[in-house]
Structure formats: C-alpha cells, structure tokens
Design a protein around this motif. Structure first.
Motif, PDB file in Angstrom:
ATOM      1  N   TYR A 237      15.771  23.247  41.811  1.00 13.43           N
ATOM      2  CA  TYR A 237      17.225  23.411  41.832  1.00 13.43           C
ATOM      3  C   TYR A 237      17.935  22.609  40.747  1.00 13.43           C
ATOM      4  O   TYR A 237      19.061  22.922  40.374  1.00 13.43           O
ATOM      5  CB  TYR A 237      17.795  23.023  43.195  1.00 13.43           C
ATOM      6  CG  TYR A 237      17.315  23.918  44.302  1.00 13.43           C
ATOM      7  CD1 TYR A 237      17.594  25.280  44.295  1.00 13.43           C
ATOM      8  CD2 TYR A 237      16.573  23.417  45.363  1.00 13.43           C
ATOM      9  CE1 TYR A 237      17.148  26.111  45.310  1.00 13.43           C
ATOM     10  CE2 TYR A 237      16.136  24.235  46.385  1.00 13.43           C
ATOM     11  CZ  TYR A 237      16.425  25.578  46.347  1.00 13.43           C
ATOM     12  OH  TYR A 237      15.978  26.400  47.346  1.00 13.43           O
ATOM     13  N   LEU A 238      17.304  21.551  40.265  1.00 14.71           N
ATOM     14  CA  LEU A 238      17.841  20.728  39.192  1.00 14.71           C
ATOM     15  C   LEU A 238      16.774  20.547  38.132  1.00 14.71           C
ATOM     16  O   LEU A 238      15.590  20.766  38.392  1.00 14.71           O
ATOM     17  CB  LEU A 238      18.258  19.342  39.715  1.00 14.71           C
ATOM     18  CG  LEU A 238      19.323  19.269  40.800  1.00 14.71           C
ATOM     19  CD1 LEU A 238      19.514  17.820  41.241  1.00 14.71           C
ATOM     20  CD2 LEU A 238      20.635  19.860  40.317  1.00 14.71           C
ATOM     21  N   ARG A 239      17.213  20.134  36.942  1.00 13.24           N
ATOM     22  CA  ARG A 239      16.256  19.761  35.900  1.00 13.24           C
ATOM     23  C   ARG A 239      16.795  18.545  35.171  1.00 13.24           C
ATOM     24  O   ARG A 239      17.995  18.269  35.198  1.00 13.24           O
ATOM     25  CB  ARG A 239      15.979  20.908  34.943  1.00 13.24           C
ATOM     26  CG  ARG A 239      17.111  21.289  34.041  1.00 13.24           C
ATOM     27  CD  ARG A 239      16.722  22.440  33.092  1.00 13.24           C
ATOM     28  NE  ARG A 239      17.847  22.795  32.274  1.00 13.24           N
ATOM     29  CZ  ARG A 239      18.210  22.168  31.160  1.00 13.24           C
ATOM     30  NH1 ARG A 239      17.506  21.138  30.735  1.00 13.24           N
ATOM     31  NH2 ARG A 239      19.270  22.555  30.470  1.00 13.24           N
ATOM     32  N   GLN A 240      15.899  17.830  34.535  1.00  9.83           N
ATOM     33  CA  GLN A 240      16.270  16.639  33.780  1.00  9.83           C
ATOM     34  C   GLN A 240      16.031  16.954  32.307  1.00  9.83           C
ATOM     35  O   GLN A 240      14.886  17.111  31.879  1.00  9.83           O
ATOM     36  CB  GLN A 240      15.416  15.460  34.237  1.00  9.83           C
ATOM     37  CG  GLN A 240      15.893  14.128  33.743  1.00  9.83           C
ATOM     38  CD  GLN A 240      15.150  12.989  34.407  1.00  9.83           C
ATOM     39  OE1 GLN A 240      14.049  13.154  34.920  1.00  9.83           O
ATOM     40  NE2 GLN A 240      15.751  11.816  34.398  1.00  9.83           N
ATOM     41  N   PRO A 241      17.111  17.091  31.509  1.00  9.46           N
ATOM     42  CA  PRO A 241      16.958  17.526  30.118  1.00  9.46           C
ATOM     43  C   PRO A 241      16.063  16.616  29.279  1.00  9.46           C
ATOM     44  O   PRO A 241      15.360  17.075  28.397  1.00  9.46           O
ATOM     45  CB  PRO A 241      18.371  17.545  29.560  1.00  9.46           C
ATOM     46  CG  PRO A 241      19.292  17.240  30.673  1.00  9.46           C
ATOM     47  CD  PRO A 241      18.492  16.852  31.865  1.00  9.46           C
TER      48      PRO A 241
ATOM     49  N   SER B 163      15.436  13.825  42.553  1.00 15.18           N
ATOM     50  CA  SER B 163      14.051  14.065  42.149  1.00 15.18           C
ATOM     51  C   SER B 163      13.418  15.155  43.008  1.00 15.18           C
ATOM     52  O   SER B 163      12.720  16.048  42.491  1.00 15.18           O
ATOM     53  CB  SER B 163      13.252  12.765  42.266  1.00 15.18           C
ATOM     54  OG  SER B 163      11.920  12.975  41.915  1.00 15.18           O
ATOM     55  N   THR B 164      13.671  15.107  44.305  1.00 16.59           N
ATOM     56  CA  THR B 164      13.164  16.139  45.210  1.00 16.59           C
ATOM     57  C   THR B 164      13.750  17.501  44.850  1.00 16.59           C
ATOM     58  O   THR B 164      13.027  18.501  44.796  1.00 16.59           O
ATOM     59  CB  THR B 164      13.497  15.787  46.683  1.00 16.59           C
ATOM     60  OG1 THR B 164      12.884  14.541  47.000  1.00 16.59           O
ATOM     61  CG2 THR B 164      13.018  16.862  47.633  1.00 16.59           C
ATOM     62  N   LEU B 165      15.064  17.545  44.582  1.00 18.62           N
ATOM     63  CA  LEU B 165      15.711  18.807  44.191  1.00 18.62           C
ATOM     64  C   LEU B 165      15.161  19.325  42.866  1.00 18.62           C
ATOM     65  O   LEU B 165      15.068  20.536  42.654  1.00 18.62           O
ATOM     66  CB  LEU B 165      17.228  18.616  44.117  1.00 18.62           C
ATOM     67  CG  LEU B 165      17.924  18.401  45.469  1.00 18.62           C
ATOM     68  CD1 LEU B 165      19.343  17.883  45.272  1.00 18.62           C
ATOM     69  CD2 LEU B 165      17.921  19.683  46.294  1.00 18.62           C
TER      70      LEU B 165
END
Length: 81
Positions: free
Chosen positions: A55-59, A48-50
């Motif tokens: 740096y990340l995503r949640q589709p 969640s922090t990333l």
C-alpha cells in the motif's frame, strides 16, 4: 489481507498528506501534524507493514513513504467517506 484500525488511519493520513504536499510522508510528521497518540516508532513500524503489504512505498532509504497505486485503490474503495 485486512487492515486494522490503526493501519487504516495511518494509510489515510499518509495519502491525504501526500496529496496536499506531493512529498514523501514521515512518521514524525504524521505524529506532529495530526496529534496521533502513537509514538513515531509505532507509526514507522505500521508504515513498514503497509509497505510490505504493497500500500505504500519508500522512494529511497531514509525517505518517508508515498502511496502506491494499490494504496490509492484501497483508500478509494474502503476509506473515503
């Protein structure tokens, strides 16, 4: 913004797993597949922090995470080796 060692590890594992599977990566999968010494909840919090850092995503809701372009860039510049 600097990543700590745990965040670097999780980002690396998410990217490697995503490259291998082309599927969103969940916290439980990381803990089980790589024998992490952290709980899935801890990994989820770091993911969640990333995500907040870009740096990340949640589709979609309840999906795992996938790397963003910025996540790949950080991986190539800082973590590959």
């Amino acid at each position: 913004m600097q990543l700590d060692d745990r965040q670097k590890l999780i980002l690396t594992l998410v990217i490697r797993d995503y490259i291998e599977t082309a599927q969103p990566v969940g916290s439980q999968r990381l803990v089980e597949s790589y024998g992490l010494a952290f709980s899935p909840a801890t990994v989820r919090n770091e993911m969640s922090t990333l995500t907040e850092m870009g740096y990340l995503r949640q589709p979609y809701t309840s999906a795992g995470r996938v790397p963003t372009e910025e996540g790949y860039r950080y991986f190539v510049r800082q973590l590959m080796g």
